[in-house]
Scaffold this motif. Structure first.
Motif, PDB file in Angstrom:
ATOM      1  N   THR A  37      32.479  29.445  42.496  1.00  0.00           N
ATOM      2  CA  THR A  37      31.214  29.641  41.794  1.00  0.00           C
ATOM      3  C   THR A  37      31.097  28.649  40.625  1.00  0.00           C
ATOM      4  N   GLN A  76      38.962  43.645  43.684  1.00  0.00           N
ATOM      5  CA  GLN A  76      38.962  43.199  42.270  1.00  0.00           C
ATOM      6  C   GLN A  76      39.259  44.378  41.344  1.00  0.00           C
ATOM      7  N   ILE A  99      36.883  36.183  37.144  1.00  0.00           N
ATOM      8  CA  ILE A  99      36.923  36.973  38.389  1.00  0.00           C
ATOM      9  C   ILE A  99      35.979  36.309  39.383  1.00  0.00           C
ATOM     10  N   THR A 100      36.462  36.016  40.560  1.00  0.00           N
ATOM     11  CA  THR A 100      35.613  35.366  41.553  1.00  0.00           C
ATOM     12  C   THR A 100      36.158  35.575  42.960  1.00  0.00           C
ATOM     13  N   GLN A 101      35.307  36.017  43.843  1.00  0.00           N
ATOM     14  CA  GLN A 101      35.732  36.164  45.243  1.00  0.00           C
ATOM     15  C   GLN A 101      35.994  34.785  45.834  1.00  0.00           C
ATOM     16  N   GLY A 109      36.089  31.737  44.425  1.00  0.00           N
ATOM     17  CA  GLY A 109      36.843  30.728  43.672  1.00  0.00           C
ATOM     18  C   GLY A 109      36.088  29.419  43.537  1.00  0.00           C
TER      19      GLY A 109
HETATM   20  O1  M6R Z   1      32.395  34.216  44.603  1.00  0.00           O
HETATM   21  P1  M6R Z   1      32.055  34.951  43.340  1.00  0.00           P
HETATM   22  O2  M6R Z   1      32.735  36.252  43.232  1.00  0.00           O
HETATM   23  O3  M6R Z   1      32.295  34.121  42.104  1.00  0.00           O
HETATM   24  O4  M6R Z   1      30.514  35.222  43.442  1.00  0.00           O
HETATM   25  C1  M6R Z   1      29.808  35.838  42.394  1.00  0.00           C
HETATM   26  C2  M6R Z   1      28.424  36.250  42.834  1.00  0.00           C
HETATM   27  O5  M6R Z   1      27.702  35.142  43.279  1.00  0.00           O
HETATM   28  C3  M6R Z   1      28.463  37.313  43.940  1.00  0.00           C
HETATM   29  O6  M6R Z   1      29.175  38.436  43.553  1.00  0.00           O
HETATM   30  C4  M6R Z   1      27.024  37.724  44.307  1.00  0.00           C
HETATM   31  O7  M6R Z   1      26.421  38.395  43.240  1.00  0.00           O
HETATM   32  C5  M6R Z   1      26.998  38.590  45.568  1.00  0.00           C
HETATM   33  N1  M6R Z   1      25.872  38.249  46.374  1.00  0.00           N
HETATM   34  C6  M6R Z   1      26.919  40.041  45.267  1.00  0.00           C
HETATM   35  O8  M6R Z   1      26.902  40.827  46.403  1.00  0.00           O
END
Ligand code: M6R
Length: 460
Positions: free
Chosen positions: A204, A259, A198-200, A202
């Motif tokens: 990380t 998500q 799961i990743t906003q 994509g």
């Molecule tokens: O892009 P991603 O979803 O993979 O990022 C994961 C975390 O780095 C992200 O959710 C981070 O914890 C945020 N700052 C939370 O608000």
């Protein structure tokens, strides 16, 4: 060179040219009529163009005003490039009259939930559909033995909720891991396992490394991702996109709701294809899911009540967040929101752990945020609340509308509309996002770009 990086090189002798090379980190070339751009994120390109080329590892991009050529690292001939179109528009990447992106993004959540649900329901059949899952993938998913969910930060919290959803609807055992630990734990994986990343963003790095580990061990990989064309979306066997639109605020809000909503649909889908959910049950669940957007709106409309409480507590030094079951993740996520944008120490606990240590912290200076919606552990949460009150602590409760008991015990109450417990995390987090936002603003913090944090964490 070792590690992850992007390098852009220019020469005094050819000042109109940029040579770009990357390893593991994102690199996108923007294409417009009169110019070309080099960026690490598509949302940075939105003011200029919607056409992009994603550069892969071991490719060299040679970019000038007139031309973009991509070469293999070892080779003299340019390779054929694919130009992709960004689906987002420039308005989505602007504040639209809100003082901060974060606030705008919280307000967008009813739309995000509606888009996520509507596009995934076959109205005629009353079934969940994912256009990226073809028959072969569908067959493979029918027989998986175990699901691993791997993610970081807010996305990890979405994974904690998804475990309950998948186990409840699809009856498949689920293990949730933080990405940074996953590959070092030498996970026992086989081709009968499904690894959900799961990743906003994509992008990380830890989650990408986890994806590589899963692929190396032959597991099927599925990305739940918000950025079309991002590295993890490209590399996973299957991708299901969340429809949150660009999320600019560093603190994730609307991507989290997208998500959770997507994962709930995925759990229902897995339940059906594995014969654990009957047709009429699926139809009933989808009817409830179709009402979620409206219910989020009700909470957004009530933000003044949350702001009032935030005003009273903005100077507190520490907070504890308590939740159980589906809403244990809400406690973690609520605390994360507060600490990352206001720099106030906030700790999320499983409420049942309270008496095993954290209760020692309770006194009249400690606000305790209790997530206590209608649920099978409601009574247990209520007794936690009484324990806090008995020690002089202050209780802020997130409860279900119409809950009369909570009025008696909690100092401040944020209400959510009634929904099945399993879907409640989609609602309970919303007042806590407003709460964190307001406290940060009152303390003069930079809400959209908190210190020491980056939107995409592309280093391990
Ligand atoms: O892009 P991603 O979803 O993979 O990022 C994961 C975390 O780095 C992200 O959710 C981070 O914890 C945020 N700052 C939370 O608000």
């Amino acid at each position: 060179l070792k590690g992850s990086f992007v390098i852009l090189a220019m020469s005094l002798e050819e000042p109109d040219k940029i040579v770009a090379f990357k390893r593991s980190n994102p690199l996108v070339i923007g294409i417009s009529k009169n110019a070309h751009y080099v960026a690490s994120d598509v949302s940075a390109l939105l003011p200029y163009t919607k056409k992009v080329i994603y550069v892969e590892d071991n490719q060299l991009a040679v970019v000038s005003q007139k031309k973009v050529q991509i070469y293999p690292l070892k080779g003299k001939r340019p390779i054929k490039t694919v130009v992709s179109k960004i689906q987002w528009n420039i308005e989505q990447a602007q504040k639209g009259g809100f003082p901060h992106f974060m606030l705008k993004e919280i307000h967008e959540q009813p739309r995000v939930v509606a888009d996520t649900v509507n596009e995934r329901i076959d109205k005629r059949k009353q079934e969940v559909v994912f256009d990226t899952i073809n028959r072969a993938l569908d067959r493979r998913m029918k027989t998986i033995n175990k699901v691993f969910i791997v993610s970081c930060g807010t996305a990890y919290h979405a994974g904690l909720v998804a475990k309950y959803m998948v186990e409840e609807y699809a009856k498949i055992p689920v293990e949730v891991n933080v990405s940074s630990e996953f590959r070092y734990s030498d996970p026992i994986l086989s081709q009968d396992d499904l690894v959900i990343l799961i990743t906003q963003s994509g992008e990380t790095a830890d989650t990408l490394a986890a994806l590589h580990e899963a692929k190396k061990k032959g597991a099927m990989t599925l990305a739940i991702c918000n950025v079309v064309g991002s590295t993890i979306a490209r590399e996973a066997d299957v991708v299901i996109y969340t429809h949150a639109g660009p999320e600019i605020g560093v603190a994730s809000t609307k991507a989290y709701l997208a998500q959770l909503t997507t994962l709930c649909l995925l759990a229902i889908y897995l339940g059906r294809i594995r014969g654990k959910i009957k047709k009429d049950h699926e139809a009933r669940l989808l009817r409830v899911m179709s009402t979620l957007s409206k219910r989020v709106t009700t909470i957004v409309d009530d933000c003044k009540n949350v702001y009032h409480c935030a005003g009273r507590l903005a100077k507190a030094k520490n907070f504890i967040y308590l939740g159980r079951g589906f809403n244990y993740a809400t406690a973690l996520e609520g605390a994360l929101k507060l600490k990352e944008i206001s720099y106030i120490h906030a700790h999320g606990y499983s409420a049942g752990e309270m008496k095993h240590g954290p209760i020692a912290l309770v006194d009249k200076h400690l606000p305790v945020v209790c997530i206590v919606p209608d649920s099978k552990t409601y009574d247990k949460m209520l007794s936690n609340i009484q324990e806090v009150k008995a020690r002089g602590g202050m209780v802020i409760a997130v409860a279900t509308q119409g809950d009369k008991l909570i009025k008696k015990y909690a100092d401040y109450k944020f209400y959510i509309p009634k929904v099945p417990e399993l879907m409640s995390p989609i609602l309970t987090i919303v007042p806590l996002q407003f709460f964190a936002y307001k406290i940060a603003v009152l303390n003069g913090c930079d809400v959209d770009q908190p210190r020491n944090l980056a939107k995409s964490v592309t280093v391990e």
